[in-house]
Structures are given as C-alpha cells and as structure tokens.
Design an enzyme around this catalytic site. Structure first.
Site, PDB file in Angstrom:
ATOM      1  N   HIS A  55       0.865  -1.163   0.000  1.00 43.53           N
ATOM      2  CA  HIS A  55       0.000   0.000   0.000  1.00 43.53           C
ATOM      3  C   HIS A  55       0.914   1.228   0.000  1.00 43.53           C
ATOM      4  O   HIS A  55       2.120   1.112   0.261  1.00 43.53           O
ATOM      5  CB  HIS A  55      -0.896  -0.040   1.242  1.00 43.53           C
ATOM      6  CG  HIS A  55      -2.153  -0.850   1.060  1.00 43.53           C
ATOM      7  ND1 HIS A  55      -3.204  -0.826   1.938  1.00 43.53           N
ATOM      8  CD2 HIS A  55      -2.525  -1.698   0.061  1.00 43.53           C
ATOM      9  CE1 HIS A  55      -4.172  -1.615   1.513  1.00 43.53           C
ATOM     10  NE2 HIS A  55      -3.785  -2.176   0.382  1.00 43.53           N
ATOM     11  N   GLU A  57       1.308   3.734   2.009  1.00 44.80           N
ATOM     12  CA  GLU A  57       1.967   4.068   3.275  1.00 44.80           C
ATOM     13  C   GLU A  57       3.061   3.069   3.616  1.00 44.80           C
ATOM     14  O   GLU A  57       4.135   3.454   4.104  1.00 44.80           O
ATOM     15  CB  GLU A  57       0.929   4.113   4.409  1.00 44.80           C
ATOM     16  CG  GLU A  57      -0.155   5.174   4.224  1.00 44.80           C
ATOM     17  CD  GLU A  57      -1.376   4.673   3.464  1.00 44.80           C
ATOM     18  OE1 GLU A  57      -1.245   3.705   2.675  1.00 44.80           O
ATOM     19  OE2 GLU A  57      -2.466   5.240   3.648  1.00 44.80           O
ATOM     20  N   SER A  80      -7.291   8.225   3.442  1.00 41.93           N
ATOM     21  CA  SER A  80      -7.380   7.696   4.807  1.00 41.93           C
ATOM     22  C   SER A  80      -6.751   6.302   4.873  1.00 41.93           C
ATOM     23  O   SER A  80      -7.079   5.433   4.062  1.00 41.93           O
ATOM     24  CB  SER A  80      -8.855   7.616   5.218  1.00 41.93           C
ATOM     25  OG  SER A  80      -8.990   6.933   6.447  1.00 41.93           O
ATOM     26  N   CYS A  82      -5.946   2.506   5.594  1.00 40.10           N
ATOM     27  CA  CYS A  82      -6.706   1.300   5.946  1.00 40.10           C
ATOM     28  C   CYS A  82      -6.200   0.745   7.277  1.00 40.10           C
ATOM     29  O   CYS A  82      -5.236   1.247   7.858  1.00 40.10           O
ATOM     30  CB  CYS A  82      -6.571   0.268   4.820  1.00 40.10           C
ATOM     31  SG  CYS A  82      -5.010  -0.656   4.852  1.00 40.10           S
ATOM     32  N   CYS A  85      -2.431  -0.131   7.242  1.00 38.95           N
ATOM     33  CA  CYS A  85      -1.523   1.020   7.314  1.00 38.95           C
ATOM     34  C   CYS A  85      -1.717   1.790   8.618  1.00 38.95           C
ATOM     35  O   CYS A  85      -0.771   2.388   9.144  1.00 38.95           O
ATOM     36  CB  CYS A  85      -1.718   1.898   6.087  1.00 38.95           C
ATOM     37  SG  CYS A  85      -1.371   0.985   4.543  1.00 38.95           S
TER      38      CYS A  85
END
Lengths: 150, 150
Positions: A55, A57, A80, A82, A85
């Site tokens: 992902h 992040e 935002s 998940c 993360c």
C-alpha cells in the site's frame, strides 16, 4: 523542502499520479521528518508488482529504511489509511498522519486519533477526484485492494 | 501438506529458524488455505534486507501474491502479531490466526478476536525459547522492530 501541509500533500499526490500513470491504484504517501525532509515516498504497487503488501503508506515506510524513532515523523497520504496502514502507524509510533481525503474510503484514522496520533484531514478535491474516478472505472480492483470479496 | 495446528506451526517455526540462521529476527509465518495449502511463507527481513516493512506475517502475505478472498485462510505465526500485522489481518479479512506464543510479546490478537477473527495460541515452548534467547542477546534490535525508542 516541503513544509506546509499542502506542500507535503503535493509529494503524496505526485506519487499517486505516478502510480496511476503505471496503470496502478492512485494512492501515494511519504514519510517526512519534522524539518520537512522526505525520508521515504511511494505508491500502491498491487498492479505493478503483483504485491498486495505494498500500500502507499507501507511503500513509503519501506523506502525510509530502518529508523530508530518515528515519534516526530509525519505520514502524509492521499487517502485515509486502511487498518493495515493504520496498524503500521500505531506500532511504530508515527506521530502524525496528514490525509488528503477520507470521503472515498474511511480507514482507521479515528482509532489512531484515540491512541494519540495527530490526525489532519485536508479534504483535498484533487485527491477525491483521483479516487472517485479510479473506483468508478475499476471497482473490482479497488475492492481487492481493501480486502472486500466480490 | 500441513493440516494440524502443530503441523502448521512447524512451517512458521522453520521460517523463524531460517531467519535466525541468516542473522535476522527469528519470527516466521505462513498464510495457509483451508485445505492446508501454503499460499505464502516468510520471515522477518529487517536485518537481511534492511526492510522494516517485512515482518514475518507481511512477508508471508506478500509471498502469497494477489488473492481475491482471505476469509477461509489462516495466518500462522510464531509470535503474537504486532499492530501492523494485526491491521493486515483485519483489513484483508483473514479468518484465523494461529499463534505460536504470546509470552514474549503481546500484540493485537485480543483486538482481532473482538472483531471476529478466530485466534488460537499454542503457547509453544520452542517459540518462546527462540524469542527469549533472541531478545536477551539483541534487545536494541528487538525494540527497533516493534517501534520502541531506546
């Protein structure tokens, strides 16, 4: 060096657009030191590398390499975070999360705030448009990325 | 094909020992399908790759590649999953976590149980010994891996 929140977000947006240009999911992020130094930056790599663990992040965190203390760092992300993360942020004690938008996906940022992480949501129209367009065109891929079975 | 809980744990323990032999942190994991097929396996790679994002569970998840539905899978891990790896389990809807031990580190498994994940803790002496010995010999490295500043 990016310093303001909007300058920091621009780094993440550039990553999201790079991912989109590669045919990937347009989410970008960066891990930034207190003085604005970008320690690591990255974007979602599910499509490009066939890698569900990257992902945006986690890619930025990975790119920053081994760090001894994350308390004064900021994770800036276009979307935002998940639960995966968000768990990263909590476990490593990242002090702040700066979020482009939380309209198209509401992750774990409320939970992070409850646990002392500083959360700022910019509600950025460009970030909203990136994900709105992407989800409309690729609903199955998006559901795969957030673990929603069809 | 590993089927019993102890057979499944043996796969994770083999990964932990492989990591230790490489000079790394001895935590191993595997993502396993309902019929016992090992979809992916891996171990902590902080030292080996200088990669803080590759905890054992994320390494196993990554090795399994893109999957469409995790509900019937089990994540077997030698150690209670940290918040990062617990977030992974929750976000992707992994149905079960089989844990070697939670004595040397208590991660997010209670939180996962509250959110419907089936949790089994085997309290395995070999897993306890692996981490007890490692933490005693490498306290700073262990603290780095779980985001505890010195």
């Amino acid at each position: 060096m990016p310093v303001t929140d909007h300058e920091l977000l621009a780094v993440a947006v550039a990553e999201a657009k790079a991912g989109l240009a590669e045919g990937g999911i347009p989410i970008g992020a960066a891990l930034v030191a207190a003085d604005g130094t970008v320690l690591g930056r990255g974007h979602n790599r599910r499509v490009q590398d066939g890698d569900p663990s990257m992902h945006a992040e986690t890619a930025a965190f990975r790119a920053a390499g081994r760090q001894r203390d994350y308390r004064t760092t900021t994770m800036v992300t276009t979307l935002s975070p998940c639960w995966y993360c968000s768990g990263l942020v909590r476990q490593f004690g990242i002090g702040r999360v700066l979020i482009g938008e939380s309209r198209t996906f509401h992750g774990g940022h409320d939970w992070l705030a409850e646990h002392g992480v500083e959360i700022t949501i910019l509600d950025d129209p460009e970030c909203v448009a990136l994900m709105t367009d992407f989800i409309a065109a690729n609903p199955q891929l998006w559901n795969e990325d957030i673990g929603e079975p069809s």
